[in-house]
Enzyme design. Structure first.
Site, PDB file in Angstrom:
ATOM      1  N   THR A   1       8.981  20.125   0.342  1.00 17.15           N
ATOM      2  CA  THR A   1       8.160  21.320   0.583  1.00 17.15           C
ATOM      3  C   THR A   1       6.884  20.924   1.314  1.00 17.15           C
ATOM      4  OG1 THR A   1       9.024  22.341  -1.425  1.00 17.15           O
ATOM      5  CG2 THR A   1       6.948  23.226  -0.567  1.00 17.15           C
TER       6      THR A   1
ATOM      7  N   SER B   1      -2.761   9.319  10.497  1.00 13.65           N
ATOM      8  CA  SER B   1      -3.167   9.540   9.105  1.00 13.65           C
ATOM      9  C   SER B   1      -4.327  10.528   9.034  1.00 13.65           C
ATOM     10  CB  SER B   1      -3.592   8.211   8.468  1.00 13.65           C
ATOM     11  OG  SER B   1      -4.136   8.440   7.180  1.00 13.65           O
TER      12      SER B   1
ATOM     13  N   CYS C   1     -11.508 -12.391  -2.891  1.00 17.75           N
ATOM     14  CA  CYS C   1     -11.938 -11.908  -4.204  1.00 17.75           C
ATOM     15  C   CYS C   1     -11.929 -10.389  -4.325  1.00 17.75           C
ATOM     16  CB  CYS C   1     -13.334 -12.422  -4.508  1.00 17.75           C
ATOM     17  SG  CYS C   1     -13.456 -14.160  -4.140  1.00 17.75           S
TER      18      CYS C   1
ATOM     19  N   GLN D   1      -6.051   4.117  13.599  1.00 13.68           N
ATOM     20  CA  GLN D   1      -7.485   3.843  13.759  1.00 13.68           C
ATOM     21  C   GLN D   1      -8.049   4.306  15.107  1.00 13.68           C
ATOM     22  OE1 GLN D   1      -9.642   2.660  11.503  1.00 13.68           O
ATOM     23  NE2 GLN D   1      -8.174   2.134   9.878  1.00 13.68           N
TER      24      GLN D   1
ATOM     25  N   ALA E   1       0.135   7.795   6.789  1.00 16.53           N
ATOM     26  CA  ALA E   1       0.612   6.851   7.800  1.00 16.53           C
ATOM     27  C   ALA E   1       1.491   5.753   7.208  1.00 16.53           C
ATOM     28  CB  ALA E   1      -0.561   6.238   8.556  1.00 16.53           C
ATOM     29  N   THR E   2       1.356   5.488   5.925  1.00 17.14           N
ATOM     30  CA  THR E   2       2.268   4.517   5.301  1.00 17.14           C
ATOM     31  C   THR E   2       3.697   5.032   5.443  1.00 17.14           C
ATOM     32  OG1 THR E   2       0.590   3.747   3.746  1.00 17.14           O
ATOM     33  CG2 THR E   2       2.895   3.353   3.146  1.00 17.14           C
TER      34      THR E   2
HETATM   35  C1  LIG Z   1      -4.967   3.348   6.591  1.00 16.61           C
HETATM   36  C2  LIG Z   1      -3.945   2.818   7.525  1.00 16.61           C
HETATM   37  C3  LIG Z   1      -2.581   3.048   7.304  1.00 16.61           C
HETATM   38  C4  LIG Z   1      -2.059   3.773   6.086  1.00 16.61           C
HETATM   39  O1  LIG Z   1      -2.369   5.145   6.123  1.00 16.61           O
HETATM   40  P1  LIG Z   1      -2.256   6.048   4.821  1.00 16.61           P
HETATM   41  O2  LIG Z   1      -2.358   7.448   5.344  1.00 16.61           O
HETATM   42  O3  LIG Z   1      -3.423   5.661   3.952  1.00 16.61           O
HETATM   43  O4  LIG Z   1      -0.958   5.776   4.160  1.00 16.61           O
HETATM   44  C5  LIG Z   1      -1.670   2.552   8.220  1.00 16.61           C
HETATM   45  N1  LIG Z   1      -2.096   1.863   9.302  1.00 16.61           N
HETATM   46  C6  LIG Z   1      -3.398   1.641   9.548  1.00 16.61           C
HETATM   47  C7  LIG Z   1      -3.801   0.872  10.758  1.00 16.61           C
HETATM   48  C8  LIG Z   1      -4.368   2.091   8.664  1.00 16.61           C
HETATM   49  O5  LIG Z   1      -5.651   1.843   8.912  1.00 16.61           O
END
Ligand SMILES: *Cc1c(COP(=O)(O)O)cnc(C)c1O
Length: 416
Positions: free
Chosen positions: A253, A212, A340, A192, A84-85
């Site tokens: 790929t 994701s 932290c 989410q 998702a990134t």
């Molecule tokens: C985890 C998350 C992402 C990133 O997804 P990845 O597949 O880990 O890159 C993006 N948006 C939200 C809201 C997430 O919780």
């Protein structure tokens, strides 16, 4: 339909995992369908001349159908990515760079995932102007806010479906309707929400949606971007160039085993909405909150109770300093809103955006319940947290003063 399948019924697996917003354990049924694609079915899905390639391609296309079904979409609307990134980056950067001559204004919120926020920051350096809408004290964005922020040069609105820290669920269909009314593209980070809430791309009025794998009991390193078909046609400037896979939007790929895993995870996520899993997980979350509240005073909920993911709880345990608290409850795998535990020194920017004070933000804990949690996990968490909060507060002079009825705001701390 397959029933929910708790893996650790009986003996507790330590530490008890309650961090399902960070990632989820791969479902064994997902692993099972992936394995052949690492051994016998090893072909390149792009190889058109032999059976190895055809078999791989078949796996990819089934997964595309399964992923599309989770979104109420057409398989042709799914673009596989590395997660998702990448999906968030592709949506934001891809739209901005393709439509830059039409306008250079983008609207988002101040509690988006960093994959959206940092993509927006990168665009600011390319001459784009970004409006970061402030959320209300529950963490919500309203359709009216979006309507007022849209300008003639706005090309994209990106507002998340559900927040990964506080579980707030935005009115996506209504925000999407505003965007379409104004002729502006609408992207939502849906990560989410899938497998926790129903979704339908048409009814939600979305143009682009990020997915994701590892947040829905699938593998890490795989995701998808939904790109609506039909009019007006959506164009994206690609970020990767090469073999022209995924209709040229995402070269590279195909990660066939990952894609097949995402497809199966998506199928199971759809089942989870109707096979009792969501009610069971929500029941665990509700009991966790009810019992913590019954045992502990000075406990504050972060976010909205009404507009919330069924598996999320985020609360501040006043007078229990974050780092000490996390040390005390090491047998629980949870996340803290305190500085932290992360690379930055600031407490959670999401909690700060709600107006949660720095003190309370430092004492916050995020719980993410999931498919593999059991009643025993909740019992264990309630008992441990109740005990450790009591112990930490016994050592807290501030908590003692509050209990004696002293208003801390009236105390002058400077020595004269
Ligand atoms: C985890 C998350 C992402 C990133 O997804 P990845 O597949 O880990 O890159 C993006 N948006 C939200 C809201 C997430 O919780």
């Amino acid at each position: 339909m397959t029933p929910p399948m708790p893996s650790n019924q009986g003996a507790l697996k330590m530490p008890v995992y309650l961090d399902n917003h960070a990632t989820t354990r791969c479902d064994p049924r997902v692993v099972e369908v992936m394995l052949p694609y690492l051994t016998e079915v090893f072909g390149n899905a792009g190889s058109r001349n032999h059976a190895y390639g055809w078999a791989a391609q078949e796996g990819v296309e089934l997964a595309r159908e399964q992923t599309a079904a989770m979104l109420g979409a057409d398989p042709k609307e799914i673009v596989f990515t590395s997660g998702a990134t990448e999906s968030d980056n592709l949506a934001v950067l891809g739209v901005a760079r393709f439509y830059k001559d039409k306008g250079r204004h983008i609207i988002t919120s101040n509690i988006e995932h960093k994959a959206v926020l940092d993509a927006c920051h990168a665009l600011e350096k390319e001459g784009f102007e970004i409006t970061y809408l402030p959320v209300d004290k529950e963490g919500l964005i309203s359709p009216e806010q979006v309507r007022e922020a849209i300008r003639p040069d706005t090309i994209l609105v990106s507002i998340m479906w559900a927040n990964n820290e506080i579980g707030t669920v935005n009115p996506i269909a209504e925000i999407g309707a505003v965007c379409h009314d104004k002729g502006v593209l609408f992207h939502t980070d849906g990560v989410q929400g899938f497998g926790r809430l129903p979704f339908d791309a048409k009814a939600m009025n979305v143009d682009l949606v990020s997915v994701s794998g590892h947040k829905i009991y699938g593998p890490k390193g795989i995701g998808a971007l939904y790109v609506r078909r039909g009019r007006p046609r959506i164009r994206l400037e690609p970020m990767l160039f090469g073999g022209g896979q995924e209709r040229g939007i995402r070269s590279g790929t195909h990660a066939v085993h990952q894609i097949v895993g995402l497809g199966k995870a998506a199928e199971l996520s759809v089942e989870a909405l109707t096979n009792g899993e969501i009610e069971r997980v929500k029941g665990l979350r509700d009991r966790l909150w009810d019992e913590l509240r019954a045992n502990i005073d000075e406990l504050y909920l972060n976010g909205s109770w009404e507009h919330r993911l069924p598996n999320n709880l985020n609360a501040s345990f006043a007078y229990c300093e974050g780092e000490a608290m996390m040390m005390a409850i090491k047998e629980l795998a949870v996340s803290s809103g305190s500085a932290c535990t992360s690379a930055s020194l600031e407490p959670s920017y999401v909690l700060r955006a709600l107006g949660v004070t720095e003190d309370l933000a430092h004492t916050s804990i995020r719980f993410g319940l999931g498919r593999f949690n059991t009643d025993a996990d909740v019992d264990f968490a309630v008992k441990l947290i109740t005990e450790k909060v009591g112990w930490l507060r016994e050592m807290s002079p501030l908590y003692e003063m509050v209990k004696e009825g002293i208003d801390l705001k009236s105390v002058s701390w400077t020595a004269h």
